[in-house]
Structure formats: structure tokens, C-alpha cells
Design a protein around this motif. Structure first.
Motif, short mmCIF file in Angstrom:
data_model
loop_
_atom_site.label_atom_id
_atom_site.label_comp_id
_atom_site.label_asym_id
_atom_site.label_seq_id
_atom_site.Cartn_x
_atom_site.Cartn_y
_atom_site.Cartn_z
N SER A 108 0.83 -1.21 0.00
CA SER A 108 0.00 0.00 0.00
C SER A 108 0.86 1.25 0.00
CB SER A 108 -0.90 0.01 1.24
OG SER A 108 -0.12 0.17 2.41
N PRO A 109 0.29 2.39 -0.40
CA PRO A 109 1.04 3.65 -0.29
C PRO A 109 1.48 3.94 1.14
CG PRO A 109 -0.90 3.94 -1.67
CD PRO A 109 -1.02 2.58 -1.04
N GLU A 110 0.66 3.52 2.12
CA GLU A 110 1.00 3.76 3.51
C GLU A 110 2.24 2.95 3.92
OE1 GLU A 110 -3.10 4.91 2.81
OE2 GLU A 110 -2.02 3.04 2.41
N ALA A 111 2.33 1.73 3.42
CA ALA A 111 3.51 0.91 3.72
C ALA A 111 4.77 1.55 3.13
CB ALA A 111 3.32 -0.50 3.19
N GLN A 112 4.68 2.03 1.91
CA GLN A 112 5.82 2.66 1.28
C GLN A 112 6.23 3.94 2.02
OE1 GLN A 112 7.77 1.65 -1.70
NE2 GLN A 112 8.97 3.04 -0.41
N GLU A 113 5.24 4.73 2.43
CA GLU A 113 5.55 5.97 3.14
C GLU A 113 6.19 5.67 4.49
OE1 GLU A 113 3.40 10.12 4.66
OE2 GLU A 113 2.17 8.49 3.84
N ALA A 114 5.64 4.68 5.20
CA ALA A 114 6.23 4.31 6.49
C ALA A 114 7.66 3.83 6.33
CB ALA A 114 5.38 3.23 7.16
N ALA A 115 7.91 3.03 5.30
CA ALA A 115 9.26 2.53 5.05
C ALA A 115 10.22 3.67 4.75
CB ALA A 115 9.25 1.52 3.90
N LEU A 248 14.61 13.18 11.83
CA LEU A 248 13.37 12.98 11.09
C LEU A 248 12.43 14.17 11.25
CD1 LEU A 248 11.85 10.96 9.32
CD2 LEU A 248 10.95 9.91 11.41
N GLY A 249 12.51 14.86 12.38
CA GLY A 249 11.68 16.03 12.61
C GLY A 249 10.34 15.67 13.23
N GLN A 250 9.74 16.64 13.89
CA GLN A 250 8.48 16.39 14.59
C GLN A 250 7.39 15.92 13.65
OE1 GLN A 250 8.06 16.59 18.09
NE2 GLN A 250 6.29 15.38 17.45
N ALA A 251 7.27 16.57 12.50
CA ALA A 251 6.22 16.18 11.55
C ALA A 251 6.45 14.76 11.04
CB ALA A 251 6.18 17.16 10.38
N GLY A 252 7.69 14.43 10.76
CA GLY A 252 8.00 13.09 10.31
C GLY A 252 7.72 12.05 11.38
N CYS A 253 8.07 12.36 12.63
CA CYS A 253 7.80 11.44 13.73
C CYS A 253 6.30 11.22 13.92
CB CYS A 253 8.41 11.96 15.02
SG CYS A 253 10.21 11.88 15.11
N ASP A 254 5.55 12.31 13.87
CA ASP A 254 4.10 12.20 14.05
C ASP A 254 3.48 11.38 12.92
OD1 ASP A 254 4.23 13.69 16.35
OD2 ASP A 254 3.58 15.57 15.40
N ARG A 255 3.94 11.61 11.70
CA ARG A 255 3.38 10.86 10.58
C ARG A 255 3.75 9.38 10.65
NH1 ARG A 255 -0.70 9.53 7.61
NH2 ARG A 255 -0.19 8.96 5.44
N LEU A 256 4.98 9.08 11.03
CA LEU A 256 5.38 7.69 11.15
C LEU A 256 4.58 7.00 12.25
CD1 LEU A 256 7.17 5.34 10.32
CD2 LEU A 256 8.94 6.20 11.87
N GLU A 258 1.61 7.73 13.17
CA GLU A 258 0.26 7.54 12.62
C GLU A 258 0.21 6.33 11.68
OE1 GLU A 258 -3.05 10.10 10.00
OE2 GLU A 258 -1.02 10.88 10.30
N LEU A 259 1.25 6.18 10.86
CA LEU A 259 1.28 5.07 9.91
C LEU A 259 1.52 3.73 10.60
CD1 LEU A 259 3.44 6.85 7.20
CD2 LEU A 259 1.07 6.08 6.88
N LEU A 260 2.27 3.74 11.71
CA LEU A 260 2.60 2.49 12.39
C LEU A 260 1.50 2.02 13.34
CD1 LEU A 260 6.37 2.96 13.34
CD2 LEU A 260 5.40 1.48 11.56
N ALA A 261 0.60 2.91 13.75
CA ALA A 261 -0.43 2.53 14.72
C ALA A 261 -1.26 1.34 14.25
CB ALA A 261 -1.31 3.73 15.05
N PRO A 262 -1.79 1.35 13.01
CA PRO A 262 -2.57 0.17 12.59
C PRO A 262 -1.72 -1.08 12.41
CG PRO A 262 -2.36 1.74 10.79
CD PRO A 262 -1.85 2.42 12.02
#
Length: 285
Positions: A108-115, A248-256, A258-262
Motif C-alpha cells: 500500500s502507499p502507507e507501507a511505502q511511506e512508512a518505510a 526525522l523532525g516532529q512532523a516526520g515522527c508524528d506521521r510515522l 500515525e502510519l505504524l499505529a494500525p
């Protein structure tokens, strides 16, 4: 309670990393590679980035196992399974486990973004004095997003672990003393830790007596000084783990996060995260 970013990302990502230890597919992959039994797979899979190392180095870098417990598996594991084969087995096991637990997420796009985000953090780790993190940075990156994510989280996890050992060493708690205090805190039972890390009841009792003499235990329970010292070690561990997350930065940490929670939820729901695992972290905020 606001959780430190380094602690938060570790707590969220740890179950996905731990597929390599607890998933049936991982145990099968290690067995097929010639590693019989849970501990043979554990030691070979985790130590493989270091090369065909001996028991002293594994004991030193893992930091919590009794030396004779390690020596019963290492270096024997390399006689059946060279490090390159152990690395291949650990990826094969994680791949199979992820395909079962996360079938709709893979690709999924989410998997690619998390990676991508996790790899950015892993490539920013400081390796000086961090042997397990450094060894993992030398492992080639897998192509598949879920495996790239796993390798990145593993590197970040070992980076944190290396720093944790440094924090424990500074307080003269490295090895058995840290486990005795963990049990006293109620995080994990003493019986389980003795069995899982290979410490005899006699050595455990002697260590508890020493910690009592230091004012950290009283009648087997943590004193106020013991509680404070454990908190100081955890705070220092968080501090030493900050580097890649700052990069990674705060925004990057928050997004990661979010992506890892599920991902975390799916792995736990699939039953691959044993309740007795002594991870010792709060639920992610």
C-alpha cells in the motif's frame, strides 16, 4: 501523560520488529535454515549482522543474558547456519508473518511511506559506541516496503538498545542488576526473567542482596532510591535515542507514528506479541 518521541516510536514499532522472535513463520524459517529451537534462532538472527561472533561479544552487546546461557548456543549456531543464511532466514520469516498479519497493508502507499520515513531515521543513527546499530546499518536494504520498514525499525531499536546499555553501565546496573530491579518493579516476574535470560536462583538472590546493600531494594521491593534510579536510566535512554528522531523532525515522527499505529494493532491482534514480553513501555499516546 506526554511520552517522549523516541519512546513513543519505539513502543509503536516494537511489535512489528518482534515478529522475528515470536511469529510462527519466523521460527519455521530459522528451523529450515538449520537453527533448532527458539534460542538458536534468536541468537543467530539477532547477532548475524555482527558476523560469526563468539559468546563473549554476544553477551556484551545483548547485555542481559547469563554468559553460560549464551555460550550454550554461540558459536555453535554458526556451524549449521552462517550469518548470511541467518539474515536471509530472519527476512523470510518476517515476510511470511507480515503477509499473514497484514495482507491488505503490504504494497500500500502507507507501507511505502512508512518505510521511507523509518529508513530516513535509520540512516541518521549515530553509530559510535553502538555496535548492534552499526552492524545493522551495514545490512543491505530490502526492496519490499514492509521489509525495508522492518530493517529500519530493527536498526532504530538496536540503536536505542545500545544507548540503554550505556545508561545502565553508567549506573553500575548492566546485566543481572537491571533484571532484578525490573522484576522488583513488577514489570515482569523474576521467575520468567531467570528462565528467559539464563540466571540461576542463587546468582539472582546474590544480586538482590547487593542491590539491597546499595539501598535500591528493601524486602525485595524497590525503595524510593530504586524507583528514582530506574526512572533516571529510562530518561537517559530516551535522551540517547533522540538523534535519529530529531533528524526525522516532529512532523516526520508524528506521521510515522500515525502510519505504524494500525500495523502495531494488527500484529498484536494476530497474537504475535506475547503478554509476558518484558518490553516495559507504556501504551503509545
Amino acid at each position: 501523560m506526554t511520552i517522549d518521541p523516541a519512546r513513543r516510536l519505539w513502543a509503536i514499532g516494537e511489535p512489528f520488529h518482534a515478529l522475528t522472535y515470536f511469529a510462527d513463520e519466523s521460527r519455521t524459517a530459522y528451523t529450515e535454515a538449520g537453527l533448532r529451537g527458539f534460542w538458536a534462532g534468536y541468537f543467530a538472527g539477532r547477532a548475524a549482522p555482527l558476523g560469526p561472533v563468539g559468546p563473549a561479544l554476544v553477551t556484551a552487546t545483548f547485555g542481559s543474558f547469563a554468559p553460560d546461557f549464551v555460550a550454550r548456543r554461540v558459536p555453535e549456531v554458526w556451524t549449521t547456519t552462517p550469518p548470511a543464511d541467518a539474515l536471509a532466514a530472519r527476512l523470510a520469516g518476517v515476510d511470511a508473518a507480515a503477509r499473514r498479519a497484514l495482507p491488505d497493508w503490504l504494497g500500500s502507499p502507507e507501507a511505502q511511506e512508512a518505510a521511507t520515513l523509518a529508513r530516513r531515521g535509520a540512516e541518521a543513527v549515530d553509530v559510535l559506541g553502538r555496535p548492534l546499530a552499526a552492524a545493522n546499518t551495514d545490512v543491505p536494504w530490502p526492496v519490499e516496503p514492509h521489509l525495508m520498514l522492518w530493517q529500519a525499525l530493527t536498526t532504530l531499536r538496536e540503536h536505542r538498545g545500545d544507548g540503554h546499555l550505556a545508561a545502565l553501565l553508567q549506573q553500575d546496573l548492566l546485566g543481572l542488576p537491571a533484571l532484578v530491579l525490573t522484576a522488583a518493579a513488577g514489570t515482569t516476574s523474576a521467575d520468567w526473567l531467570q528462565k528467559a535470560r539464563g540466571w540461576s536462583p542463587g546468582r539472582w538472590a546474590a544480586c538482590a542482596e547487593e542491590l539491597t546493600g546499595r539501598g535500591l531494594l528493601a524486602d525485595g521491593a524497590l525503595t524510593a532510591d530504586g524507583v528514582a534510579l530506574r526512572a533516571a536510566v529510562e530518561a537517559d535512554t530516551d535522551r540517547l535515542a533522540q538523534g535519529p528522531w530529531t533528524a526525522l523532525g516532529q512532523a516526520g515522527c508524528d506521521r510515522l507514528a500515525e502510519l505504524l499505529a494500525p500495523v502495531r494493532q494488527a500484529v498484536v491482534a494476530a497474537g504475535e506479541w506475547p503478554a509476558h514480553n518484558p518490553i516495559g513501555v507504556p501504551e503509545p499516546a
